[in-house]
Design an enzyme around this catalytic site. Structure first.
Site, mmCIF file in Angstrom:
data_model
loop_
_atom_site.group_PDB
_atom_site.id
_atom_site.type_symbol
_atom_site.label_atom_id
_atom_site.label_comp_id
_atom_site.label_asym_id
_atom_site.label_seq_id
_atom_site.Cartn_x
_atom_site.Cartn_y
_atom_site.Cartn_z
ATOM 1 N N ASP B 72 29.213 29.983 56.644
ATOM 2 C CA ASP B 72 29.337 31.341 57.185
ATOM 3 C C ASP B 72 30.401 32.153 56.443
ATOM 4 O O ASP B 72 30.489 33.368 56.619
ATOM 5 C CB ASP B 72 29.744 31.287 58.674
ATOM 6 C CG ASP B 72 28.661 30.665 59.531
ATOM 7 O OD1 ASP B 72 27.477 30.802 59.171
ATOM 8 O OD2 ASP B 72 29.011 30.023 60.544
ATOM 9 N N CYS B 97 37.446 26.046 31.073
ATOM 10 C CA CYS B 97 38.519 25.348 31.819
ATOM 11 C C CYS B 97 38.302 23.838 31.715
ATOM 12 O O CYS B 97 39.228 23.057 31.504
ATOM 13 C CB CYS B 97 38.509 25.751 33.290
ATOM 14 S SG CYS B 97 38.570 27.521 33.615
ATOM 15 N N CYS B 100 39.594 21.254 28.869
ATOM 16 C CA CYS B 100 40.930 20.639 28.889
ATOM 17 C C CYS B 100 41.206 19.909 30.205
ATOM 18 O O CYS B 100 41.907 18.903 30.222
ATOM 19 C CB CYS B 100 42.013 21.689 28.683
ATOM 20 S SG CYS B 100 41.908 22.566 27.110
ATOM 21 N N HIS B 101 40.709 20.482 31.322
ATOM 22 C CA HIS B 101 41.030 19.925 32.638
ATOM 23 C C HIS B 101 39.932 18.989 33.126
ATOM 24 O O HIS B 101 38.773 19.145 32.760
ATOM 25 C CB HIS B 101 41.206 21.051 33.668
ATOM 26 C CG HIS B 101 42.361 21.960 33.364
ATOM 27 N ND1 HIS B 101 43.665 21.629 33.659
ATOM 28 C CD2 HIS B 101 42.402 23.180 32.780
ATOM 29 C CE1 HIS B 101 44.455 22.635 33.279
ATOM 30 N NE2 HIS B 101 43.732 23.579 32.743
ATOM 31 N N CYS B 200 57.401 45.222 60.913
ATOM 32 C CA CYS B 200 56.093 44.978 61.518
ATOM 33 C C CYS B 200 55.835 43.485 61.745
ATOM 34 O O CYS B 200 55.399 43.089 62.819
ATOM 35 C CB CYS B 200 54.984 45.541 60.630
ATOM 36 S SG CYS B 200 54.872 47.347 60.690
ATOM 37 N N HIS B 201 56.078 42.662 60.722
ATOM 38 C CA HIS B 201 55.578 41.285 60.753
ATOM 39 C C HIS B 201 56.565 40.267 61.327
ATOM 40 O O HIS B 201 56.200 39.122 61.563
ATOM 41 C CB HIS B 201 55.126 40.872 59.353
ATOM 42 C CG HIS B 201 53.987 41.708 58.857
ATOM 43 N ND1 HIS B 201 52.731 41.650 59.415
ATOM 44 C CD2 HIS B 201 53.913 42.666 57.889
ATOM 45 C CE1 HIS B 201 51.938 42.519 58.802
ATOM 46 N NE2 HIS B 201 52.638 43.147 57.875
ATOM 47 N N ARG B 238 47.551 43.130 48.567
ATOM 48 C CA ARG B 238 47.912 43.369 49.975
ATOM 49 C C ARG B 238 49.348 43.885 50.090
ATOM 50 O O ARG B 238 49.648 44.778 50.861
ATOM 51 C CB ARG B 238 47.722 42.082 50.785
ATOM 52 C CG ARG B 238 47.817 42.235 52.316
ATOM 53 C CD ARG B 238 46.673 43.029 52.877
ATOM 54 N NE ARG B 238 46.894 44.357 52.486
ATOM 55 C CZ ARG B 238 46.979 45.484 53.193
ATOM 56 N NH1 ARG B 238 46.722 45.566 54.306
ATOM 57 N NH2 ARG B 238 47.275 46.629 52.793
ATOM 58 N N CYS B 242 50.452 47.537 51.729
ATOM 59 C CA CYS B 242 51.429 47.671 52.812
ATOM 60 C C CYS B 242 52.551 48.625 52.412
ATOM 61 O O CYS B 242 52.932 49.492 53.193
ATOM 62 C CB CYS B 242 52.037 46.306 53.167
ATOM 63 S SG CYS B 242 51.195 45.456 54.515
#
Lengths: 158, 281
Positions: B72, B97, B100-101, B200-201, B238, B242
């Site tokens: 979902d 990627c 090498c990895h 706020c947080h 984000r 803010c």
């Protein structure tokens, strides 16, 4: 000169006189957090004030405060105290001071100052995230503050 | 009966705030088997909180449900794309990627320790820095844009390998000055609205600000799928949003300021499970 024109001119003169008499944000004097003198010299309009308190692009006071009198405005916040009864708890001068710069009443309060133009850290150009391109305008005009105060004075506990 | 229904309706109208206040006490279990630490004791270096909560606890039941089953979770499309890119050769060196990895599962545990200080340069680096360094230095490919779908998909894919592990970023030793810088920023009241992260947080989590239920601003779920934007959102994006909303001149994504803030905010969530890719409103 017709009477209507005379009246119109008189009105314009009054308007410009009010503008000239406006107290600028930097000239506001606080006494114990309150502002005794009207910022415009003209009475506030409580109906306009109600609109400013509820409007997201104006005061947006309801983002943080609940106001039962504005029950039709959705999503009222709870960061600050409810404004019901504000007109009983505070005088007009105290409310004017709280709206203009609440930090003069409550040191360190979260509440932004709505009639202040300097002393900010990295102020921006409104909500663009960019540096300001000119002098910073207060969030609310002098008349807006008076209108909000007039509305708050109507909030009495019954 | 009719009267009861009416009373109930009135109660709901009169108490919208009480219904939404505070983090809820639901339990976050993903795919019916991964038990997440989404509530725990605050680390000692977080002075003003006793308990830390994942942002998941502040969202509606509908939004929460999107994160508890990977079928979902709308972010998984982007994670699957990143898994394909992991195997795809790009750049002048002719490498992917995977050249090498080992398999991407080999990155288990890395996300929980990021950001961290690069021992060679002494600089604070975040996951996006590690990915772009591989791309430009070893693959000789173009750097990805910070908040682009490629970059955030890859950050989420690597982060997913640590899902369920507790966040555990280092804040001492060489990280200490960056952590102090980030802490200073967290408590600085930026912009014309003069609001800090903490206003706020930390002081108001659990309260409504207009239609938004304020969380503790934890970043253990980032990159997070934001329904509002219908894509994976980076931590720096984000932060930028803010600070912009305080009517401030914000900092740039990928700036040293945001690296430091990322370290500090990540450290506030030390002990919470890595949740990426989380789903938020």
């Amino acid at each position: 000169m017709t009477n209507a024109l005379k009246l119109g001119l008189a009105g314009m003169l009054c308007a410009s006189a009010a503008m000239a008499g406006e107290i600028k944000p930097k000239d506001v004097s606080f006494s114990d957090g309150a502002i005794e003198q009207s910022l415009t010299g003209a009475p506030g309009d409580p109906e306009k004030g109600a609109m400013i308190v509820g409007d997201k692009s104006m005061g947006n006071c309801v983002a943080c405060h609940q106001v039962s009198a504005l029950a039709d405005v959705p999503f009222q916040g709870e960061v600050g105290p409810p404004l019901d009864g504000a007109g009983d708890r505070w005088t007009e001068a105290e409310l004017r001071g709280l709206v203009a710069n609440a930090k003069m009443t409550f040191e360190g309060t979260v509440m932004p100052a709505f009639y202040k133009v300097d002393g900010f850290i990295r102020p921006g150009d409104a909500y663009t995230g960019k540096a300001p391109s000119g002098p910073i305008e207060p969030i609310l005009s002098a008349q807006d503050v008076e209108d909000v105060v007039a509305f708050l004075m109507t909030l009495k506990e019954e | 009966m009719k009267f009861k229904a009416l009373t109930a309706a009135v109660a709901i109208v009169a108490l919208p705030v009480t219904v939404l206040a505070d983090p809820d006490d639901d339990k976050l279990i993903i795919n019916g088997e991964i038990e997440m630490i989404s509530v725990t004791k605050a680390p000692e270096h977080v002075e003003n909180l006793d308990t830390i909560y994942s942002g998941w606890h502040f969202r509606t039941d509908e939004t929460q449900a999107l994160q508890i089953d990977d079928f979902d979770n709308p972010a998984m499309i982007f994670v699957d794309q990143a898994a394909d890119i992991y195997e795809t050769v790009d750049g002048a060196a002719g490498k992917s990627c995977a050249s090498c990895h080992d398999a991407v599962e080999s990155f288990a545990g890395l996300h929980a320790q990021m950001p961290k200080v690069d021992p060679e340069t002494g600089k604070l680096v975040v996951m996006e820095d590690l990915i772009n360094e591989c791309r430009t230095e070893r693959m000789e490919a173009d750097a990805w844009k910070w908040s682009g779908a490629d970059m955030q998909g890859m950050v989420a894919l690597i982060g997913l390998q640590s899902r369920g592990m507790p966040m555990n970023v280092a804040i001492d030793g060489p990280a200490a000055p960056y952590w102090e810088q980030g802490k200073e920023m967290y408590y600085t009241r930026y912009g014309q609205l003069e609001l800090s992260c903490a206003n706020c947080h930390e002081e108001n989590y659990g309260n409504m600000i207009r239609a938004d239920h304020l969380s503790q601003g934890m970043i253990n779920g980032f990159p997070t799928y934001r329904l509002k934007q219908a894509k994976l959102i980076s931590r720096h994006n984000r932060f930028r949003g803010c600070i912009r909303d305080t009517r401030a001149e914000t900092f740039a994504e990928g700036s040293d300021e945001f690296r430091a803030l990322e370290l500090y905010v990540a450290s506030r969530g030390n002990g919470l499970s890595v949740e990426t890719p989380a789903v938020r409103q």
